[in-house]
Motif scaffolding. Structure first.
Motif, PDB file in Angstrom:
ATOM      1  N   GLN A  39       0.803  -1.221   0.000  1.00  0.00           N
ATOM      2  CA  GLN A  39       0.000   0.000   0.000  1.00  0.00           C
ATOM      3  C   GLN A  39       0.840   1.277   0.000  1.00  0.00           C
ATOM      4  OE1 GLN A  39      -2.718  -0.506   3.331  1.00  0.00           O
ATOM      5  NE2 GLN A  39      -3.208  -2.599   2.680  1.00  0.00           N
ATOM      6  N   LYS A  40       1.894   1.314   0.800  1.00  0.00           N
ATOM      7  CA  LYS A  40       2.703   2.527   0.893  1.00  0.00           C
ATOM      8  C   LYS A  40       3.715   2.624  -0.249  1.00  0.00           C
ATOM      9  CE  LYS A  40       1.053   4.266   4.765  1.00  0.00           C
ATOM     10  NZ  LYS A  40       1.834   4.252   6.003  1.00  0.00           N
ATOM     11  N   ARG A  41       4.207   1.473  -0.696  1.00  0.00           N
ATOM     12  CA  ARG A  41       5.246   1.468  -1.726  1.00  0.00           C
ATOM     13  C   ARG A  41       4.768   0.997  -3.085  1.00  0.00           C
ATOM     14  NH1 ARG A  41       9.214   4.974  -0.602  1.00  0.00           N
ATOM     15  NH2 ARG A  41      10.018   4.687   1.509  1.00  0.00           N
ATOM     16  N   GLY A  42       3.560   0.474  -3.156  1.00  0.00           N
ATOM     17  CA  GLY A  42       2.997   0.063  -4.448  1.00  0.00           C
ATOM     18  C   GLY A  42       3.695  -1.124  -5.077  1.00  0.00           C
ATOM     19  N   MET A  43       4.271  -1.989  -4.263  1.00  0.00           N
ATOM     20  CA  MET A  43       4.979  -3.145  -4.798  1.00  0.00           C
ATOM     21  C   MET A  43       4.027  -4.303  -5.045  1.00  0.00           C
ATOM     22  SD  MET A  43       8.386  -3.170  -2.406  1.00  0.00           S
ATOM     23  CE  MET A  43       9.378  -1.689  -2.174  1.00  0.00           C
ATOM     24  N   THR A  44       4.254  -5.018  -6.127  1.00  0.00           N
ATOM     25  CA  THR A  44       3.469  -6.205  -6.411  1.00  0.00           C
ATOM     26  C   THR A  44       4.029  -7.385  -5.625  1.00  0.00           C
ATOM     27  OG1 THR A  44       4.852  -6.896  -8.272  1.00  0.00           O
ATOM     28  CG2 THR A  44       3.046  -5.348  -8.747  1.00  0.00           C
ATOM     29  N   ASP A  45       3.214  -8.428  -5.488  1.00  0.00           N
ATOM     30  CA  ASP A  45       3.687  -9.614  -4.773  1.00  0.00           C
ATOM     31  C   ASP A  45       4.870 -10.246  -5.500  1.00  0.00           C
ATOM     32  OD1 ASP A  45       1.743  -9.166  -2.925  1.00  0.00           O
ATOM     33  OD2 ASP A  45       0.487 -10.873  -3.468  1.00  0.00           O
ATOM     34  N   ALA A  46       4.868 -10.194  -6.837  1.00  0.00           N
ATOM     35  CA  ALA A  46       5.979 -10.752  -7.609  1.00  0.00           C
ATOM     36  C   ALA A  46       7.273 -10.009  -7.304  1.00  0.00           C
ATOM     37  CB  ALA A  46       5.667 -10.686  -9.100  1.00  0.00           C
ATOM     38  N   THR A  47       7.196  -8.690  -7.189  1.00  0.00           N
ATOM     39  CA  THR A  47       8.379  -7.885  -6.872  1.00  0.00           C
ATOM     40  C   THR A  47       8.868  -8.177  -5.457  1.00  0.00           C
ATOM     41  OG1 THR A  47       7.750  -6.102  -8.378  1.00  0.00           O
ATOM     42  CG2 THR A  47       9.230  -5.525  -6.585  1.00  0.00           C
ATOM     43  N   ILE A  48       7.940  -8.273  -4.526  1.00  0.00           N
ATOM     44  CA  ILE A  48       8.287  -8.560  -3.128  1.00  0.00           C
ATOM     45  C   ILE A  48       9.030  -9.887  -3.027  1.00  0.00           C
ATOM     46  CG2 ILE A  48       7.317  -9.110  -0.860  1.00  0.00           C
ATOM     47  CD1 ILE A  48       5.040  -7.092  -1.571  1.00  0.00           C
ATOM     48  N   ARG A  49       8.557 -10.880  -3.758  1.00  0.00           N
ATOM     49  CA  ARG A  49       9.195 -12.199  -3.709  1.00  0.00           C
ATOM     50  C   ARG A  49      10.529 -12.198  -4.463  1.00  0.00           C
ATOM     51  NH1 ARG A  49       6.164 -16.024  -1.381  1.00  0.00           N
ATOM     52  NH2 ARG A  49       3.921 -15.674  -1.157  1.00  0.00           N
ATOM     53  N   LYS A  50      10.598 -11.466  -5.557  1.00  0.00           N
ATOM     54  CA  LYS A  50      11.844 -11.404  -6.339  1.00  0.00           C
ATOM     55  C   LYS A  50      13.006 -10.924  -5.481  1.00  0.00           C
ATOM     56  CE  LYS A  50      13.993  -8.971 -10.243  1.00  0.00           C
ATOM     57  NZ  LYS A  50      13.776  -8.057 -11.392  1.00  0.00           N
ATOM     58  N   PHE A  51      12.782  -9.872  -4.709  1.00  0.00           N
ATOM     59  CA  PHE A  51      13.849  -9.296  -3.904  1.00  0.00           C
ATOM     60  C   PHE A  51      13.929  -9.915  -2.506  1.00  0.00           C
ATOM     61  CE2 PHE A  51      13.480  -6.192  -7.248  1.00  0.00           C
ATOM     62  CZ  PHE A  51      14.789  -5.773  -7.437  1.00  0.00           C
ATOM     63  N   GLY A  52      13.063 -10.892  -2.226  1.00  0.00           N
ATOM     64  CA  GLY A  52      13.127 -11.598  -0.954  1.00  0.00           C
ATOM     65  C   GLY A  52      12.805 -10.741   0.247  1.00  0.00           C
ATOM     66  N   LEU A  53      11.926  -9.754   0.068  1.00  0.00           N
ATOM     67  CA  LEU A  53      11.607  -8.828   1.157  1.00  0.00           C
ATOM     68  C   LEU A  53      10.913  -9.564   2.300  1.00  0.00           C
ATOM     69  CD1 LEU A  53      10.384  -5.760  -0.938  1.00  0.00           C
ATOM     70  CD2 LEU A  53      12.713  -6.434  -0.308  1.00  0.00           C
ATOM     71  N   GLY A  54      11.090  -9.049   3.504  1.00  0.00           N
ATOM     72  CA  GLY A  54      10.544  -9.754   4.651  1.00  0.00           C
ATOM     73  C   GLY A  54      10.204  -8.834   5.803  1.00  0.00           C
ATOM     74  N   TYR A  55      10.000  -9.450   6.960  1.00  0.00           N
ATOM     75  CA  TYR A  55       9.653  -8.695   8.169  1.00  0.00           C
ATOM     76  C   TYR A  55      10.217  -9.416   9.380  1.00  0.00           C
ATOM     77  CZ  TYR A  55       6.906  -6.389  11.810  1.00  0.00           C
ATOM     78  OH  TYR A  55       6.531  -5.679  12.936  1.00  0.00           O
ATOM     79  N   CYS A  56      10.846  -8.646  10.281  1.00  0.00           N
ATOM     80  CA  CYS A  56      11.357  -9.199  11.538  1.00  0.00           C
ATOM     81  C   CYS A  56      10.360  -8.886  12.649  1.00  0.00           C
ATOM     82  CB  CYS A  56      12.717  -8.582  11.869  1.00  0.00           C
ATOM     83  SG  CYS A  56      13.475  -9.255  13.381  1.00  0.00           S
ATOM     84  N   PRO A  57       9.857  -9.891  13.333  1.00  0.00           N
ATOM     85  CA  PRO A  57       8.811  -9.674  14.336  1.00  0.00           C
ATOM     86  C   PRO A  57       9.219  -8.700  15.430  1.00  0.00           C
ATOM     87  CG  PRO A  57       9.751 -11.881  14.534  1.00  0.00           C
ATOM     88  CD  PRO A  57      10.251 -11.312  13.249  1.00  0.00           C
ATOM     89  N   ASP A  58       8.222  -7.976  15.926  1.00  0.00           N
ATOM     90  CA  ASP A  58       8.439  -6.961  16.954  1.00  0.00           C
ATOM     91  C   ASP A  58       8.286  -7.595  18.335  1.00  0.00           C
ATOM     92  OD1 ASP A  58       8.909  -4.548  18.120  1.00  0.00           O
ATOM     93  OD2 ASP A  58       6.931  -3.702  17.708  1.00  0.00           O
ATOM     94  N   GLY A  59       9.134  -8.590  18.608  1.00  0.00           N
ATOM     95  CA  GLY A  59       8.989  -9.313  19.864  1.00  0.00           C
ATOM     96  C   GLY A  59      10.231  -9.302  20.723  1.00  0.00           C
ATOM     97  N   GLY A  60      11.153  -8.406  20.440  1.00  0.00           N
ATOM     98  CA  GLY A  60      12.362  -8.335  21.249  1.00  0.00           C
ATOM     99  C   GLY A  60      13.427  -9.312  20.812  1.00  0.00           C
TER     100      GLY A  60
END
Length: 239
Positions: A39-60
């Motif tokens: 939503q903020k960056r307008g990236m497609t799912d294909a682009t997200i997977r191509k570059f291996g983007l991810g998220y680190c949980p906010d759990g310390g």
């Protein structure tokens, strides 16, 4: 030493997969990380997977605990910078609560990570990179080079931009001969890396004062190296 390097590469490969899976499969990853990319960056799912983007949980220490449980050693978690060991005991995930950008070397192996905070607290650094390590020397790395090297060779030109999302958005638009210095001033090592594929560089940095100063610094280094360089007349912010 070679064994240590291989262990660090193996850990980074596992971590990249962990962050990507957390982004796509876990509620927090989807609602915070995936929503940001889409939503903020307008990236497609294909682009997200191509570059291996991810998220680190906010759990310390959620990431670190899972890595240890899967058999990865503390020394390499700390050595790669993925984990910070507290002086009072215990651990803290360096990229806690951040969307993740794996940084690939020229062969495609993950050498390091960049993370963008999802918090609005201005006291928190917006972007955070892995520290220097046995397998990561930021002055010799360009973000996106693994994905761009073929296009750079084919077009005999490298487009140099400032950040991760600049590279990704241009790839998504079909412009693939593009890399970023990722927040560092252009270095001799980065110029040598570009020189393996082309002697022609086009610089597109932000149009603000910081971006213009970065262009001037980069021009000096490129000219000293004898690299033909172009700067578009309207070098403006791309994202």
């Amino acid at each position: 030493r070679n064994d240590d390097r291989e262990s660090m590469f193996a850990l980074n490969g596992w971590a990249a997969e962990y962050f990507a899976n957390y982004l796509h499969r876990e509620t927090e990853g989807q609602s915070v990380g995936l929503a940001y990319f889409r939503q903020k960056r307008g990236m497609t799912d294909a682009t997200i997977r191509k570059f291996g983007l991810g998220y680190c949980p906010d759990g310390g220490d959620t990431f670190t605990r899972q890595a240890l449980a899967d058999g990865y050693k503390e020394e390499f978690l700390v050595g790669t910078g993925l984990t910070i060991k507290r002086e009072t005991g215990g651990y803290y995930d360096r990229f806690c609560g951040r969307v993740m950008f794996p940084i690939h070397g020229i062969s495609g192996r993950v050498t390091a990570f960049g993370g963008r905070t999802m918090r609005t607290d201005k006291k928190v650094a917006k972007y955070l990179n892995s520290p220097e390590s046995e397998i990561y020397h930021k002055s010799d790395v360009l973000y996106g080079i693994y994905f761009a090297k073929r296009a750079i060779t084919q077009q005999d030109c490298c487009i140099l931009v400032e950040g991760y999302t600049d590279v990704i958005s241009m790839h998504q638009s079909g412009i693939e001969n593009v890399v970023a210095s990722s927040g560092t001033s252009l270095t001799d090592g980065q110029i040598r890396l570009i020189g393996r594929f082309t002697r022609n560089v086009t610089v597109i940095y932000d149009g603000d004062s910081a971006g213009q100063h970065a262009i001037l610094r980069g021009l000096d280094i490129l000219e000293e190296a004898g690299v033909p360089v172009k700067v578009p007349p309207c070098s403006t912010h791309m994202i």
